[in-house]
Motif scaffolding. Sequence first.
Motif, PDB file in Angstrom:
ATOM      1  N   PHE A  38      39.798 -68.647  58.029  1.00 59.91           N
ATOM      2  CA  PHE A  38      39.475 -69.359  57.024  1.00 59.91           C
ATOM      3  C   PHE A  38      40.689 -70.003  56.506  1.00 59.91           C
ATOM      4  CE2 PHE A  38      35.931 -66.366  57.363  1.00 59.91           C
ATOM      5  CZ  PHE A  38      34.819 -67.053  57.425  1.00 59.91           C
ATOM      6  N   MET A  39      41.793 -69.337  56.491  1.00 60.06           N
ATOM      7  CA  MET A  39      43.240 -69.669  55.772  1.00 60.06           C
ATOM      8  C   MET A  39      43.589 -70.982  56.674  1.00 60.06           C
ATOM      9  SD  MET A  39      46.644 -67.787  55.474  1.00 60.06           S
ATOM     10  CE  MET A  39      47.103 -67.787  57.151  1.00 60.06           C
ATOM     11  N   PHE A  40      43.473 -71.114  57.965  1.00 57.75           N
ATOM     12  CA  PHE A  40      43.840 -72.192  58.815  1.00 57.75           C
ATOM     13  C   PHE A  40      43.139 -72.991  58.804  1.00 57.75           C
ATOM     14  CE2 PHE A  40      45.878 -68.157  60.952  1.00 57.75           C
ATOM     15  CZ  PHE A  40      47.211 -68.505  61.138  1.00 57.75           C
TER      16      PHE A  40
ATOM     17  N   GLY B 141      55.027 -74.129  57.313  1.00 51.18           N
ATOM     18  CA  GLY B 141      55.378 -73.430  58.798  1.00 51.18           C
ATOM     19  C   GLY B 141      56.099 -72.313  58.734  1.00 51.18           C
ATOM     20  N   PHE B 142      57.402 -72.356  57.907  1.00 50.61           N
ATOM     21  CA  PHE B 142      58.513 -71.263  57.972  1.00 50.61           C
ATOM     22  C   PHE B 142      57.920 -70.063  57.438  1.00 50.61           C
ATOM     23  CE2 PHE B 142      61.949 -68.958  55.981  1.00 50.61           C
ATOM     24  CZ  PHE B 142      62.578 -68.724  57.234  1.00 50.61           C
TER      25      PHE B 142
ATOM     26  N   PHE C  86      53.915 -63.723  60.003  1.00 54.54           N
ATOM     27  CA  PHE C  86      53.508 -63.054  61.086  1.00 54.54           C
ATOM     28  C   PHE C  86      54.594 -62.270  61.968  1.00 54.54           C
ATOM     29  CE2 PHE C  86      50.868 -67.328  61.012  1.00 54.54           C
ATOM     30  CZ  PHE C  86      50.005 -66.529  60.205  1.00 54.54           C
ATOM     31  N   LEU C  87      55.850 -62.916  61.792  1.00 52.76           N
ATOM     32  CA  LEU C  87      56.890 -62.305  62.539  1.00 52.76           C
ATOM     33  C   LEU C  87      57.319 -60.756  62.025  1.00 52.76           C
ATOM     34  CD1 LEU C  87      58.959 -62.655  64.750  1.00 52.76           C
ATOM     35  CD2 LEU C  87      60.862 -63.205  63.260  1.00 52.76           C
TER      36      LEU C  87
ATOM     37  N   VAL D 245      46.726 -75.145  64.839  1.00 57.10           N
ATOM     38  CA  VAL D 245      46.332 -74.547  66.169  1.00 57.10           C
ATOM     39  C   VAL D 245      47.534 -73.764  66.448  1.00 57.10           C
ATOM     40  CG1 VAL D 245      45.997 -74.840  68.526  1.00 57.10           C
ATOM     41  CG2 VAL D 245      44.400 -75.764  67.005  1.00 57.10           C
ATOM     42  N   LEU D 246      48.772 -74.492  66.295  1.00 55.14           N
ATOM     43  CA  LEU D 246      49.960 -73.745  67.007  1.00 55.14           C
ATOM     44  C   LEU D 246      50.259 -72.449  65.937  1.00 55.14           C
ATOM     45  CD1 LEU D 246      52.486 -76.697  67.542  1.00 55.14           C
ATOM     46  CD2 LEU D 246      51.269 -75.192  69.363  1.00 55.14           C
ATOM     47  N   LEU D 247      49.963 -72.597  64.396  1.00 51.38           N
ATOM     48  CA  LEU D 247      50.233 -71.369  63.469  1.00 51.38           C
ATOM     49  C   LEU D 247      49.248 -70.406  64.004  1.00 51.38           C
ATOM     50  CD1 LEU D 247      50.909 -73.097  60.180  1.00 51.38           C
ATOM     51  CD2 LEU D 247      52.636 -71.738  61.475  1.00 51.38           C
ATOM     52  N   THR D 248      47.878 -70.728  64.554  1.00 48.76           N
ATOM     53  CA  THR D 248      47.021 -69.762  64.807  1.00 48.76           C
ATOM     54  C   THR D 248      47.476 -69.036  65.990  1.00 48.76           C
ATOM     55  OG1 THR D 248      45.273 -71.156  63.963  1.00 48.76           O
ATOM     56  CG2 THR D 248      44.580 -69.481  65.335  1.00 48.76           C
TER      57      THR D 248
END
Length: 216
Positions: free
Chosen positions: A72-74, A107-108, A114-115, A207-210
């Motif tokens: 839902f966040m993405f 993005g950052f 996530f990292l 999608v890339l963040l997912t």
Amino acid sequence: MISSLFEIYDPHSSFFNLSLNWFPIFLILLLSIFEFWCLNSFIVCLYMSLLQFLTIEFINFYHYNKMKVSVFMFISLFLFILIINILGLVPYIFSCSAHFVFSVSFGFPLWLAFLILGWFNFNNKCFSHLVPLGTPLILISFMVLIETVSSLIRPWSLSIRLMSNMISGHLLMVLLGNCGFYMFLVQMILFLFEFFVCFIQAFVFSVLLTLYSSEI
């Protein structure tokens, strides 16, 4: 007539000394009211179909049920970037998504979160990602370096991709806008092309963040 091509990225955009940057926000709020009294309209059905498509696409990246909540966040991020991209096509509206600071501000922090989450909770799996399966013993140290660099440049490449695609389309529209009435048909085709690019870039960014989050 503009004196420089890059004036289209000036935050202080005005028309007859009237700033129009806040006008689309009121327009969006006005259009959102239609959902409460026209539930079966074409716009609402299209919106619900888009949400259903995005939910199915994003959920396929996750293997754990607990992580599927972040879908839902993405989806919210996709809709926000999509609205910003489309508003950038409106004349005299400042295009935020064509700036590196805007894209890297999304993005950052998400990539860093996530990292950190992956290295603190699944450190063994994160170490295994640095060495692809089947790598020869002599190339292990070299592959660790390559995978580390590729992981560190992810937020910057993600941000530059969104910025460069939006800038290139806006510059082409400005250049063709100074060619006169004979280029009107080409401008309309380019405008439709840019409209679909807004969808594609918002979808690729989300999608890339997912994918980055699914690796943890």
